[in-house]
Design an enzyme around this catalytic site. Sequence first.
Site, mmCIF file in Angstrom:
data_model
loop_
_atom_site.group_PDB
_atom_site.id
_atom_site.type_symbol
_atom_site.label_atom_id
_atom_site.label_comp_id
_atom_site.label_asym_id
_atom_site.label_seq_id
_atom_site.Cartn_x
_atom_site.Cartn_y
_atom_site.Cartn_z
ATOM 1 N N CYS A 50 0.828 -1.211 0.000
ATOM 2 C CA CYS A 50 0.000 0.000 0.000
ATOM 3 C C CYS A 50 0.862 1.260 0.000
ATOM 4 C CB CYS A 50 -0.934 0.003 1.202
ATOM 5 S SG CYS A 50 -0.082 -0.041 2.800
ATOM 6 N N SER A 109 9.988 2.662 6.119
ATOM 7 C CA SER A 109 8.528 2.589 6.112
ATOM 8 C C SER A 109 7.892 3.899 6.541
ATOM 9 C CB SER A 109 8.048 1.469 7.047
ATOM 10 O OG SER A 109 8.509 0.220 6.607
ATOM 11 N N GLU A 114 7.323 -0.711 11.725
ATOM 12 C CA GLU A 114 6.131 -1.530 11.456
ATOM 13 C C GLU A 114 6.537 -2.956 11.117
ATOM 14 O OE1 GLU A 114 5.097 -2.764 8.389
ATOM 15 O OE2 GLU A 114 6.180 -1.628 6.869
ATOM 16 N N GLN A 116 4.876 -5.369 9.189
ATOM 17 C CA GLN A 116 4.357 -6.059 8.014
ATOM 18 C C GLN A 116 5.361 -6.171 6.877
ATOM 19 O OE1 GLN A 116 0.607 -3.575 7.928
ATOM 20 N NE2 GLN A 116 -0.210 -5.482 7.157
ATOM 21 N N GLN A 120 5.980 -8.945 3.724
ATOM 22 C CA GLN A 120 5.680 -8.549 2.350
ATOM 23 C C GLN A 120 6.897 -8.747 1.442
ATOM 24 O OE1 GLN A 120 4.462 -4.616 3.429
ATOM 25 N NE2 GLN A 120 2.269 -5.099 3.365
ATOM 26 N N GLU A 192 -3.595 -9.355 6.519
ATOM 27 C CA GLU A 192 -2.939 -9.085 7.800
ATOM 28 C C GLU A 192 -3.393 -7.755 8.383
ATOM 29 O OE1 GLU A 192 1.577 -8.797 9.706
ATOM 30 O OE2 GLU A 192 1.298 -9.120 7.554
ATOM 31 N N SER A 194 -6.255 -6.279 7.970
ATOM 32 C CA SER A 194 -7.621 -6.450 8.481
ATOM 33 C C SER A 194 -7.610 -7.157 9.833
ATOM 34 C CB SER A 194 -8.456 -7.256 7.490
ATOM 35 O OG SER A 194 -8.568 -6.583 6.262
#
Length: 426
Positions: A50, A109, A114, A116, A120, A192, A194
């Site tokens: 994103c 990031s 973070e 995630q 990814q 993830e 969500s």
Amino acid sequence: MHYLTVSLSHKNSDVALREKFTYTDEQKEACLQNLLQSEAISEAMILATCNRVELYGCCSDIENALEHMLHLLTSKSGLSKEFIKETAEIVDDSSAIHHLFAVASSIDSMVVGETQIAGQLKDAFKFAEGKGYSGQKMSRAVEHAFKTAAKVRNFTEISSKPVSVASVAIAQVKEKVANLSGKKALVIGVGEMSEICAKHLLSDGVETYITNRTKEKAQYLADACGANVYEFGELHKAINEFDIIFTATSAQYPIITDDMIEDVEFERFWFDLAIPRDIEMSHKASIYLFSIDDIKDVVDANKAQREQDVRKAHGIVGRNVVAFYEWLDALNVEPMIKEIYIKANKAVETEMARALKKGFIPKECASQAEKMANQAIKRFLHDMTKNMREVSTEAKSDSMTGAMQYMLNSQNDNIPDKYKHYMKKD
């Protein structure tokens, strides 16, 4: 061989621009296939989240490889090559490796620290490798990126309080809504992000529902979190009934539009965490809509609090970039092959001197005996060194090289001390 990266991220592109570079899995594979059609590019990987889309390549010619990458991004977005070239972050060789290590360590990031991005990046590499578009060279870089990220986590407090875009979005809700208990929230999507949203909402006493096009997936996440399931087909009703909506789907078009929105008597807080965006609407007085780029205040505060750790992390990344290139140099088989022959020749000289001293060989035969010994050594080593050269381009060569480094370890070798006994250290 060179490393090359073209990056469009939250640092240089807004949501509207990043939306032009979204990829389905089929489109990712097509992009990777097109990248390798360039004679200059031997391996490739695409990281699309994103907050960023990045093309990574291993190439023989940086200029030609970059032209090919820019052409593909132009075709994808409809933007001019000049615009993309001016906007994107374009880095090569050690700068490209530094960028990759920083991304893996989450210091590049939007939300520093973070959790995630590591997953990814891992998924991006596994996808490229599994399809045959990434091999040894990309694998080496990614593997060391994860090692660097582990060092950053272990030697800084950057991830002491795990955060993500989703958790920052939750913080925005708490700023806007004084009391979350009694509120109803709908989480659209089952990724993830969500899951993080749902767990945060439930922990704050919010009645939370999960919806997804595939009901089984929604049920699975709901069961895991302790949430309820909402029928995706009733989404047009949900947006006018729920106080809070988080949406983070992979849909290629908006799933909530103006024609679905009705006037209600309560305030609604919507968080569109998807790229491309899930919500397309005109301004509504009773709806507070937040996108990825609207969490800047919390993000800036996050960066300020972690500034010291970020500086320390950058130092770790920088040192690991240097170590990576030293390690690559140490993997070169030619110096090792040369060292093998040097050691073999020294062994012949030592044994010849001993044989002459002990009278095993007449002095008048010494020259012929030495010649025969050297020829035997060359014949013995020929196939072995030939195989070393051939395997040096394969994925297993790192293990082979490490074993050879261990066997050749001596005061006279040209291998950096930090890489001696490589097999033991790993």
